[in-house]
Design a protein around this motif. Structure first.
Motif, PDB file in Angstrom:
ATOM      1  N   THR A  23      58.859  86.447 -28.866  1.00 18.66           N
ATOM      2  CA  THR A  23      57.704  87.259 -28.518  1.00 18.66           C
ATOM      3  C   THR A  23      58.196  88.634 -28.078  1.00 18.66           C
ATOM      4  OG1 THR A  23      56.517  85.291 -27.768  1.00 18.66           O
ATOM      5  CG2 THR A  23      55.672  87.416 -27.029  1.00 18.66           C
ATOM      6  N   ALA A  24      57.711  89.667 -28.713  1.00 23.75           N
ATOM      7  CA  ALA A  24      58.088  91.030 -28.346  1.00 23.75           C
ATOM      8  C   ALA A  24      57.467  91.381 -26.996  1.00 23.75           C
ATOM      9  CB  ALA A  24      57.596  92.011 -29.411  1.00 23.75           C
ATOM     10  N   PRO A  25      58.119  92.230 -26.226  1.00 24.93           N
ATOM     11  CA  PRO A  25      57.569  92.593 -24.910  1.00 24.93           C
ATOM     12  C   PRO A  25      56.118  93.070 -24.958  1.00 24.93           C
ATOM     13  CG  PRO A  25      59.810  93.392 -25.085  1.00 24.93           C
ATOM     14  CD  PRO A  25      59.434  92.846 -26.447  1.00 24.93           C
ATOM     15  N   LYS A  26      55.748  93.802 -25.995  1.00 27.08           N
ATOM     16  CA  LYS A  26      54.377  94.313 -26.101  1.00 27.08           C
ATOM     17  C   LYS A  26      53.362  93.207 -26.377  1.00 27.08           C
ATOM     18  CE  LYS A  26      55.744  98.834 -27.860  1.00 27.08           C
ATOM     19  NZ  LYS A  26      55.676  99.780 -28.968  1.00 27.08           N
ATOM     20  N   ASP A  27      53.841  92.046 -26.876  1.00 26.89           N
ATOM     21  CA  ASP A  27      52.944  90.960 -27.269  1.00 26.89           C
ATOM     22  C   ASP A  27      52.859  89.834 -26.247  1.00 26.89           C
ATOM     23  OD1 ASP A  27      52.492  92.323 -29.663  1.00 26.89           O
ATOM     24  OD2 ASP A  27      54.145  91.288 -30.680  1.00 26.89           O
ATOM     25  N   VAL A  28      53.489  89.997 -25.098  1.00 31.15           N
ATOM     26  CA  VAL A  28      53.483  88.954 -24.081  1.00 31.15           C
ATOM     27  C   VAL A  28      52.076  88.801 -23.519  1.00 31.15           C
ATOM     28  CG1 VAL A  28      54.354  88.282 -21.814  1.00 31.15           C
ATOM     29  CG2 VAL A  28      55.903  89.288 -23.488  1.00 31.15           C
ATOM     30  N   ALA A  29      51.616  87.550 -23.457  1.00 35.47           N
ATOM     31  CA  ALA A  29      50.288  87.261 -22.915  1.00 35.47           C
ATOM     32  C   ALA A  29      50.436  86.678 -21.510  1.00 35.47           C
ATOM     33  CB  ALA A  29      49.552  86.282 -23.823  1.00 35.47           C
ATOM     34  N   PHE A  30      49.989  87.434 -20.514  1.00 36.77           N
ATOM     35  CA  PHE A  30      50.001  86.980 -19.130  1.00 36.77           C
ATOM     36  C   PHE A  30      48.642  86.361 -18.819  1.00 36.77           C
ATOM     37  CE2 PHE A  30      53.256  90.236 -19.110  1.00 36.77           C
ATOM     38  CZ  PHE A  30      54.215  89.738 -18.240  1.00 36.77           C
ATOM     39  N   VAL A  31      48.647  85.185 -18.191  1.00 32.52           N
ATOM     40  CA  VAL A  31      47.425  84.546 -17.720  1.00 32.52           C
ATOM     41  C   VAL A  31      47.584  84.366 -16.217  1.00 32.52           C
ATOM     42  CG1 VAL A  31      45.940  82.517 -17.866  1.00 32.52           C
ATOM     43  CG2 VAL A  31      47.092  83.353 -19.922  1.00 32.52           C
ATOM     44  N   GLU A  32      46.895  85.212 -15.470  1.00 31.40           N
ATOM     45  CA  GLU A  32      47.026  85.228 -14.014  1.00 31.40           C
ATOM     46  C   GLU A  32      48.492  85.341 -13.598  1.00 31.40           C
ATOM     47  OE1 GLU A  32      44.849  82.046 -12.198  1.00 31.40           O
ATOM     48  OE2 GLU A  32      43.041  82.521 -13.338  1.00 31.40           O
ATOM     49  N   GLY A  33      49.229  86.199 -14.275  1.00 25.79           N
ATOM     50  CA  GLY A  33      50.630  86.462 -13.975  1.00 25.79           C
ATOM     51  C   GLY A  33      51.613  85.527 -14.641  1.00 25.79           C
ATOM     52  N   ALA A  34      51.146  84.410 -15.195  1.00 33.12           N
ATOM     53  CA  ALA A  34      52.033  83.416 -15.813  1.00 33.12           C
ATOM     54  C   ALA A  34      52.143  83.644 -17.319  1.00 33.12           C
ATOM     55  CB  ALA A  34      51.506  82.012 -15.550  1.00 33.12           C
ATOM     56  N   ILE A  35      53.260  83.196 -17.882  1.00 36.63           N
ATOM     57  CA  ILE A  35      53.478  83.218 -19.328  1.00 36.63           C
ATOM     58  C   ILE A  35      53.743  81.783 -19.741  1.00 36.63           C
ATOM     59  CG2 ILE A  35      54.883  84.085 -21.224  1.00 36.63           C
ATOM     60  CD1 ILE A  35      55.712  86.420 -19.371  1.00 36.63           C
ATOM     61  N   GLU A  36      52.807  81.183 -20.449  1.00 38.20           N
ATOM     62  CA  GLU A  36      52.883  79.763 -20.784  1.00 38.20           C
ATOM     63  C   GLU A  36      53.999  79.431 -21.771  1.00 38.20           C
ATOM     64  OE1 GLU A  36      51.273  77.246 -19.362  1.00 38.20           O
ATOM     65  OE2 GLU A  36      50.192  78.621 -18.061  1.00 38.20           O
ATOM     66  N   ALA A  37      54.138  80.208 -22.818  1.00 31.22           N
ATOM     67  CA  ALA A  37      55.078  79.873 -23.903  1.00 31.22           C
ATOM     68  C   ALA A  37      56.420  80.559 -23.708  1.00 31.22           C
ATOM     69  CB  ALA A  37      54.481  80.274 -25.250  1.00 31.22           C
ATOM     70  N   SER A  38      57.452  79.905 -24.198  1.00 35.61           N
ATOM     71  CA  SER A  38      58.797  80.489 -24.184  1.00 35.61           C
ATOM     72  C   SER A  38      58.777  81.835 -24.898  1.00 35.61           C
ATOM     73  CB  SER A  38      59.771  79.540 -24.888  1.00 35.61           C
ATOM     74  OG  SER A  38      60.986  80.192 -25.167  1.00 35.61           O
ATOM     75  N   LEU A  39      59.457  82.815 -24.347  1.00 31.98           N
ATOM     76  CA  LEU A  39      59.520  84.135 -24.984  1.00 31.98           C
ATOM     77  C   LEU A  39      60.448  84.141 -26.197  1.00 31.98           C
ATOM     78  CD1 LEU A  39      59.686  86.365 -21.794  1.00 31.98           C
ATOM     79  CD2 LEU A  39      57.724  85.995 -23.304  1.00 31.98           C
ATOM     80  N   SER A  40      61.440  83.268 -26.176  1.00 37.31           N
ATOM     81  CA  SER A  40      62.412  83.248 -27.273  1.00 37.31           C
ATOM     82  C   SER A  40      62.140  82.145 -28.281  1.00 37.31           C
ATOM     83  CB  SER A  40      63.825  83.058 -26.710  1.00 37.31           C
ATOM     84  OG  SER A  40      63.949  81.757 -26.161  1.00 37.31           O
TER      85      SER A  40
END
Length: 157
Positions: A23-40
């Motif tokens: 996941t590219a930094p611009k495409d990160v989805a934050f949900v109440e500050g959390a990121i559910e899926a692995s970035l890599s």
């Protein structure tokens, strides 16, 4: 002949394994500050995470945080919360969000955004005229974020 056979086997294996996507930094989805899926798209390595946390040129988390789980830290930080027991206080998704960009959880935090490429304030432009233009690379890679999170998940009471 054996080299071609080996190359064909590697190619067949690579085609059979689904590609993990970062996941590219611009495409990160934050949900109440959390990121559910692995970035890599890959699991983190706790040993590598400990290296990132203690390496000056990488995360250097120990400059601000104290971590009793990492022995032999010369100058442990005391200006940020201690990290011992952090896996009991936060979920993996919450920790991923905090490491990637703590400001999405704690407004006004002085913790750097380790996985961000845009939206920086660049006072150097006003003073030196030498502030970089455009997006900057993230401080840590997606895999390094996953490695740090994997290490943090080992820090239980």
């Amino acid at each position: 002949m054996t080299g071609r056979l080996w190359l064909a086997a590697v190619a067949a294996f690579a085609a059979a394994v689904p590609a993990m996507s970062e996941t590219a930094p611009k495409d990160v989805a934050f949900v109440e500050g959390a990121i559910e899926a692995s970035l890599s798209g890959m699991p983190g390595n706790p040993e590598e995470g400990a290296k990132v946390m203690t390496t000056n040129a990488l995360g250097n988390c120990v400059a601000c945080h104290q971590v009793n789980g990492i022995p032999n830290v010369q100058f442990p930080g005391t200006i940020a919360p201690p990290l011992d027991g952090v896996a009991d206080r936060w979920s993996e998704a919450q920790l991923r969000g905090i490491v990637a960009n703590a400001k999405m959880t704690f407004e006004g935090s002085f913790m750097p955004a380790f996985y961000k490429t845009e939206g920086f304030i660049r006072p150097g432009a006003a003073y030196s005229g030498k502030a970089p233009e455009g997006d900057l690379p993230p401080i840590l890679t997606a895999q390094q974020i996953e490695d740090v999170v994997a290490f943090l998940m080992t820090l239980k009471e």
